[in-house]
Design a protein around this motif. Structure first.
Motif, PDB file in Angstrom:
ATOM      1  N   SER A 134       0.869  -1.178   0.000  1.00  0.00           N
ATOM      2  CA  SER A 134       0.000   0.000   0.000  1.00  0.00           C
ATOM      3  C   SER A 134       0.903   1.223   0.000  1.00  0.00           C
ATOM      4  CB  SER A 134      -0.917   0.009   1.230  1.00  0.00           C
ATOM      5  OG  SER A 134      -1.817  -1.078   1.191  1.00  0.00           O
ATOM      6  N   GLY A 135       1.017   1.879  -1.142  1.00  0.00           N
ATOM      7  CA  GLY A 135       1.940   2.997  -1.286  1.00  0.00           C
ATOM      8  C   GLY A 135       1.620   4.146  -0.341  1.00  0.00           C
ATOM      9  N   VAL A 136       2.617   4.967  -0.066  1.00  0.00           N
ATOM     10  CA  VAL A 136       2.453   6.118   0.811  1.00  0.00           C
ATOM     11  C   VAL A 136       1.364   7.030   0.243  1.00  0.00           C
ATOM     12  CG1 VAL A 136       3.555   8.203   1.697  1.00  0.00           C
ATOM     13  CG2 VAL A 136       4.804   6.043   1.690  1.00  0.00           C
ATOM     14  N   GLY A 137       0.414   7.385   1.074  1.00  0.00           N
ATOM     15  CA  GLY A 137      -0.692   8.246   0.668  1.00  0.00           C
ATOM     16  C   GLY A 137      -1.993   7.499   0.436  1.00  0.00           C
ATOM     17  N   GLN A 138      -1.924   6.193   0.201  1.00  0.00           N
ATOM     18  CA  GLN A 138      -3.140   5.431  -0.079  1.00  0.00           C
ATOM     19  C   GLN A 138      -4.052   5.344   1.148  1.00  0.00           C
ATOM     20  OE1 GLN A 138      -2.391   1.641  -1.943  1.00  0.00           O
ATOM     21  NE2 GLN A 138      -1.154   2.512  -3.590  1.00  0.00           N
ATOM     22  N   THR A 139      -3.462   5.209   2.339  1.00  0.00           N
ATOM     23  CA  THR A 139      -4.261   5.151   3.560  1.00  0.00           C
ATOM     24  C   THR A 139      -4.645   6.552   4.026  1.00  0.00           C
ATOM     25  OG1 THR A 139      -2.970   3.196   4.172  1.00  0.00           O
ATOM     26  CG2 THR A 139      -4.393   4.125   5.861  1.00  0.00           C
ATOM     27  N   GLU A 140      -3.736   7.493   3.878  1.00  0.00           N
ATOM     28  CA  GLU A 140      -4.003   8.880   4.276  1.00  0.00           C
ATOM     29  C   GLU A 140      -5.208   9.446   3.532  1.00  0.00           C
ATOM     30  OE1 GLU A 140      -1.596  13.150   4.628  1.00  0.00           O
ATOM     31  OE2 GLU A 140      -0.824  11.529   3.368  1.00  0.00           O
ATOM     32  N   ALA A 141      -5.509   8.893   2.361  1.00  0.00           N
ATOM     33  CA  ALA A 141      -6.641   9.373   1.571  1.00  0.00           C
ATOM     34  C   ALA A 141      -7.953   9.307   2.340  1.00  0.00           C
ATOM     35  CB  ALA A 141      -6.754   8.547   0.282  1.00  0.00           C
ATOM     36  N   ALA A 142      -8.025   8.491   3.388  1.00  0.00           N
ATOM     37  CA  ALA A 142      -9.250   8.397   4.181  1.00  0.00           C
ATOM     38  C   ALA A 142      -9.628   9.744   4.787  1.00  0.00           C
ATOM     39  CB  ALA A 142      -9.074   7.349   5.278  1.00  0.00           C
ATOM     40  N   HIS A 143      -8.631  10.581   5.064  1.00  0.00           N
ATOM     41  CA  HIS A 143      -8.927  11.887   5.658  1.00  0.00           C
ATOM     42  C   HIS A 143      -9.704  12.775   4.698  1.00  0.00           C
ATOM     43  CE1 HIS A 143      -6.594  11.420   9.375  1.00  0.00           C
ATOM     44  NE2 HIS A 143      -5.717  10.743   8.652  1.00  0.00           N
ATOM     45  N   ARG A 144      -9.410  12.692   3.422  1.00  0.00           N
ATOM     46  CA  ARG A 144     -10.143  13.488   2.439  1.00  0.00           C
ATOM     47  C   ARG A 144     -11.576  12.985   2.289  1.00  0.00           C
ATOM     48  NH1 ARG A 144      -5.028  13.351   0.411  1.00  0.00           N
ATOM     49  NH2 ARG A 144      -5.350  11.476  -0.861  1.00  0.00           N
ATOM     50  N   LEU A 145     -11.754  11.677   2.418  1.00  0.00           N
ATOM     51  CA  LEU A 145     -13.109  11.128   2.323  1.00  0.00           C
ATOM     52  C   LEU A 145     -13.940  11.502   3.547  1.00  0.00           C
ATOM     53  CD1 LEU A 145     -12.350   7.555   0.919  1.00  0.00           C
ATOM     54  CD2 LEU A 145     -12.908   9.629  -0.333  1.00  0.00           C
ATOM     55  N   CYS A 146     -13.306  11.509   4.718  1.00  0.00           N
ATOM     56  CA  CYS A 146     -14.009  11.869   5.965  1.00  0.00           C
ATOM     57  C   CYS A 146     -13.952  13.385   6.145  1.00  0.00           C
ATOM     58  CB  CYS A 146     -13.385  11.150   7.154  1.00  0.00           C
ATOM     59  SG  CYS A 146     -13.416   9.347   7.025  1.00  0.00           S
ATOM     60  N   SER A 147     -14.553  14.081   5.215  1.00  0.00           N
ATOM     61  CA  SER A 147     -14.413  15.538   5.141  1.00  0.00           C
ATOM     62  C   SER A 147     -15.127  16.287   6.259  1.00  0.00           C
ATOM     63  CB  SER A 147     -14.929  16.036   3.787  1.00  0.00           C
ATOM     64  OG  SER A 147     -16.272  15.609   3.579  1.00  0.00           O
ATOM     65  N   SER A 148     -16.068  15.640   6.940  1.00  0.00           N
ATOM     66  CA  SER A 148     -16.832  16.328   7.986  1.00  0.00           C
ATOM     67  C   SER A 148     -16.182  16.221   9.364  1.00  0.00           C
ATOM     68  CB  SER A 148     -18.255  15.760   8.053  1.00  0.00           C
ATOM     69  OG  SER A 148     -18.924  15.940   6.818  1.00  0.00           O
TER      70      SER A 148
END
Length: 468
Positions: A353-367
């Motif tokens: 899982s490349g760097v940034g793939q897991t961090e992307a969850a923060h953009r999805l959880c925008s609220s």
């Protein structure tokens, strides 16, 4: 027919394995004078190496019989507390001293990607002194009768929701690798429905939330092949006389072949070294080899529907980050998550899982408010090091406990915090440990990795964090 041939071959080798085991016993017995010679040790070593490389490995035990609470050793027993045909929920019950305040309740969702939940033994062991730990113990699909029905990605998500409801409010969920996606889906659904049992926090570790970011070699090959290639080439039916006879699965032996091929040179060297450790009488090194490969070679089958749905929706269509993921006919909207705090953890050298793939969850959880989100990048570790090993114990596990204590709703969390290890930093701090990546970094590659591993060969990419 490949699965049947595999079973027949294993059965045909049984007499040879029996001879090898008898030979090893004869030439390693202290009653045999030859066992003290280099010749005798060489014969015993060859016999053991043959037997170990041709056997089918059983599901390992967790073997966590005790832990330390405040400097005191207390017994631990893993007990099933919830069960379905495809999964058991294990509770590592500790004999708590009288008067001890409640610890955070943590549900570890283990990956269903070929290896058993025991691969997270080190994860459980590191958290036990500070938490009530539960873990998903997924069942080998070839052991589940066809009459018990299907099991796909939506069922996986339902299981996570059911277990969170069973454990009750103020639970903290930790998803390791592949389950990051269904756990995020489950929390989004529970938050949208206003459920009290939505977890207080979720920790996503090395998970494929958005594989378009820093795609690894296996991510790219998944898109290149398309879902039909996987359906035609890696799905087989469980042979007789297994309980799951005729169930369509992604076989564990195919999974293991893929894992091996990704680092074939390292595995060959490891087995050569094992042989010479036995010849030289280096028992400690030989025992470490046995312990690792007893775990690494123990694999389980995955249901075809779960495997194909995961490959298609997570690795090819990127349904969750694109906002097209569905669960039981309803869209999954991660912006509905407002109460469950989010911690994401990545490894600098993760080639699964490349760097940034897991961090992307923060953009999805925008609220989520800023005080409910933390991202941590661990330097110097690969995929395996995100959830196991010395750096996990010293740097990552303390952050998980601290995050749970910070965001728990339990009235006694302040008292429990006194017993928790103190992390060395907050937010996006990175460490400076430059030790090499562990050999086992590919041990829990997601379902996609193994299907294309033979074509990947030795290609491995070490990635740096953005801005480094």
């Amino acid at each position: 027919m490949l699965y049947q041939f595999f079973e027949w071959n294993h059965a045909a080798m049984a007499p040879l394995r029996a001879v090898a085991e008898a030979t090893r016993s004869l030439y390693s017995s202290p009653l045999n004078p030859v066992s003290q010679t280099e010749f005798g040790r060489s014969v015993a070593a060859m016999a053991e190496l043959f037997e170990r490389t041709t056997r089918m490995y059983a599901k390992p035990e967790f073997g966590l019989d005790e832990t330390s609470l405040g400097g005191q050793r207390v017994p631990v027993a893993d007990k099933p507390v919830w069960e379905r045909p495809f999964c058991r929920l294990l509770h590592f019950e500790r004999a708590l001293p009288k008067g001890r305040q409640p610890d955070p309740r943590i549900l570890i969702v283990a990956p269903m990607s070929g290896h058993y939940a025991t691969l997270l033994r080190g994860t459980v062991e590191a958290l036990l002194p500070y938490a009530e730990v539960y873990i998903t113990d997924w069942t080998d699909a070839r052991k589940v009768p066809l009459s018990d029905g299907r099991f796909d990605l939506e069922d996986y998500t339902d299981h996570v929701i059911e277990m969170l409801r069973f454990l009750g409010p103020d639970t903290h969920v930790v998803a390791v690798c592949q389950p990051a996606v269904p756990v995020l889906m489950a929390v989004a659904r529970m938050e949208e429905d206003g459920e009290d049992c939505a977890p207080s926090s979720m920790t996503l570790m090395g998970g494929p939330i958005d594989t378009r970011i820093n795609p690894t070699a296996v991510n790219k090959l998944a898109e290149d092949h398309g879902i039909e290639w996987f359906r035609d080439n890696v799905i087989m039916h469980v042979p007789y006389p297994q309980p799951g006879f005729m169930r369509p699965v992604y076989p564990g032996f195919l999974q293991l072949s893929g894992f091996m091929s990704m680092n074939l040179d390292r595995h060959l060297i490891a087995h050569k070294d094992f042989f010479w450790h036995l010849v030289k009488g280096d028992g400690d090194s030989a025992d470490k080899h046995r312990a690792f490969y007893d775990e690494y070679n123990a694999v389980m089958d995955l249901t075809a529907e779960f495997y194909l749905q995961t490959v298609e929706q997570v690795f090819i269509e990127h349904a969750l980050p694109k906002g097209t993921m569905m669960h039981r006919g309803r869209p999954v909207d991660c912006s509905k998550i407002t109460r469950t705090a989010l911690l994401t953890v990545e490894g600098e050298n993760d080639d699964i899982s490349g760097v940034g793939q897991t961090e992307a969850a923060h953009r999805l959880c925008s609220s989520l408010s800023d005080d409910k989100r933390v991202h941590y990048l661990q330097k110097g570790v690969g995929h395996y090091g995100v959830f196991n090993g010395s750096r996990f114990r010293s740097e990552i596990a303390p952050r998980i406990i601290d995050f749970a204590l910070t965001h728990g709703r339990d009235a006694n969390k302040a008292q429990a915090a006194k017993a928790a290890p103190a992390p060395k930093g907050r937010r996006s701090d990175t460490l400076t440990d430059d030790a090499p990546v562990a050999v086992e970094s590919d041990a829990v590659a997601g379902p996609i990795a193994v299907a294309v591993a033979a074509k990947v060969g030795a290609a491995r990419r070490l990635r740096k964090p953005r801005g480094a």
